[in-house]
Design an enzyme around this catalytic site. Structure first.
Site, mmCIF file in Angstrom:
data_model
loop_
_atom_site.group_PDB
_atom_site.id
_atom_site.type_symbol
_atom_site.label_atom_id
_atom_site.label_comp_id
_atom_site.label_asym_id
_atom_site.label_seq_id
_atom_site.Cartn_x
_atom_site.Cartn_y
_atom_site.Cartn_z
ATOM 1 N N HIS A 235 0.829 -1.213 0.000
ATOM 2 C CA HIS A 235 0.000 0.000 0.000
ATOM 3 C C HIS A 235 0.865 1.265 0.000
ATOM 4 O O HIS A 235 0.798 2.086 -0.913
ATOM 5 C CB HIS A 235 -0.893 0.033 1.244
ATOM 6 C CG HIS A 235 -1.794 -1.143 1.409
ATOM 7 N ND1 HIS A 235 -2.907 -1.337 0.619
ATOM 8 C CD2 HIS A 235 -1.768 -2.183 2.275
ATOM 9 C CE1 HIS A 235 -3.526 -2.437 1.005
ATOM 10 N NE2 HIS A 235 -2.860 -2.975 2.004
HETATM 11 C C1 BDR Z 1 -2.876 0.912 5.376
HETATM 12 O O1 BDR Z 1 -3.073 0.353 6.676
HETATM 13 C C2 BDR Z 1 -1.843 0.019 7.248
HETATM 14 O O2 BDR Z 1 -1.878 -1.235 7.878
HETATM 15 C C3 BDR Z 1 -0.814 0.072 6.167
HETATM 16 O O3 BDR Z 1 0.428 0.504 6.688
HETATM 17 C C4 BDR Z 1 -1.385 1.043 5.162
HETATM 18 O O4 BDR Z 1 -0.964 2.358 5.436
HETATM 19 C C5 BDR Z 1 -3.595 0.019 4.376
HETATM 20 O O5 BDR Z 1 -4.952 -0.034 4.642
#
Ligand code: BDR
Ligand code: CA
Length: 304
Positions: A235
């Site tokens: 992500h």
């Molecule tokens: C987001 O949630 C976190 O767990 C990750 O680091 C990312 O920023 C994804 O939904």
């Protein structure tokens, strides 16, 4: 393309760590002027500890790290828990602690001071809950027109979420903060689950990363192997990859509404056609060339 001067506001977090490493490995395109931390994947002391550990691992003790908010603005939330990022937030690998400390300045003040010192120059990159950014805008509203842009990971404009009530995690932790930031009128690019869930590490990609891996790469790979389940999604690295090569991505403009109603779809972000007529559209990234993104990450991490 001009080099982006950025503040990364983060909650490391394995994918936050990869986003940071990708930025460290790309000095021609990205200059990190500071790293600010926030509650999110783990508690604030842990996200701060992890930001320092990652900076030390890459030999970047010169970059200021400032701790920010230890809770969301309105509703206290528990952090994500051990299942996704491990109890320490970095996959429980026993990584050494950094020997350099965080700065004593609060993240919110660091953000304000930096923007005021360099108006129009700084891009903010929130890759965790937006609490620090929202409070900076509230504490010093004059920075609103002095922030060059915001490029963030959070939300899901056209697709399902990944937490309760169909929200994406970063927005769900602090939707009120997201509402403040998204309604600020600052030029914004959104990397939500619409795109980031397509940036995954498959077995073949892990195999490629492992070939002739350097010590830093080996740590990064071990972290990613313990992150998420199945094919872990990259992500947060999408944000730093965009600053290196925006041609990897495509998107559309849309007004984003955040649901802050506890009795409703709390934390959900929706793209609306006309919005309230006042809110500025956000550039919502919807497509990624995931193979080219992966090749970029593989090549750059090898430089560390
Ligand atoms: C987001 O949630 C976190 O767990 C990750 O680091 C990312 O920023 C994804 O939904
Ligand atoms: Ca994150």
């Amino acid at each position: 393309m001009a080099k982006s001067r950025i503040i990364i506001d983060c909650d490391p977090g394995v994918d936050d760590a990869i986003a940071l490493l990708l930025a460290f490995a790309s000095p021609d395109e990205i200059e990190i002027v500071g790293i600010t931390t926030v509650i999110g994947n783990v508690s604030l002391p842990l996200t701060t500890r992890n930001a320092l550990r990652i900076a030390a691992m890459a030999g970047r003790q010169d970059i200021p790290v400032c701790a920010g908010c230890s809770r969301p603005i309105i509703l206290p939330r528990v952090q994500r828990g051990a299942s996704v990022h491990g109890t320490d937030g970095l996959g429980d690998l026993g990584m050494p602690d950094a020997t350099h400390p965080a700065q004593s300045r609060h993240a919110v003040d660091f953000i304000i001071d930096t923007i005021l010192r360099e108006p129009g120059e700084i891009t903010l990159c929130p890759i965790g809950p937006m609490t620090n950014i929202a409070l900076a805008l509230i504490k010093e509203p004059s920075i609103t027109t002095k922030i060059k842009a915001i490029v963030f990971m959070g939300g899901a404009a056209f697709s399902p979420g990944n937490t309760a009530t169909d929200a994406e995690f970063n927005i769900w932790i602090d939707p009120h903060a997201a509402q403040v930031v998204l309604s600020s009128g600052i030029p914004m690019t959104m990397f939500g689950l619409d795109v980031t869930r397509h940036a995954t590490l498959t077995k073949a990609r892990f195999d490629q990363l492992e070939r002739d891996a350097s010590p830093i790469m080996r740590t990064a790979i071990a972290m990613m192997r313990r992150y998420g389940s199945g094919d872990p999604a990259l992500h947060d690295p999408c944000v730093t990859a965009f600053l290196i090569d925006p041609t990897l991505f495509n998107g559309v403009d849309a007004v984003i509404e955040v649901d802050c109603d506890q009795a409703g779809a709390y934390g959900r972000t929706r793209a609306v056609e006309n919005g309230d007529g006042k809110s500025q559209p956000v550039h919502v990234i919807t497509e990624v060339d995931d193979e080219r993104l992966f090749q970029l990450i593989d090549q750059r991490l090898r430089l560390l």
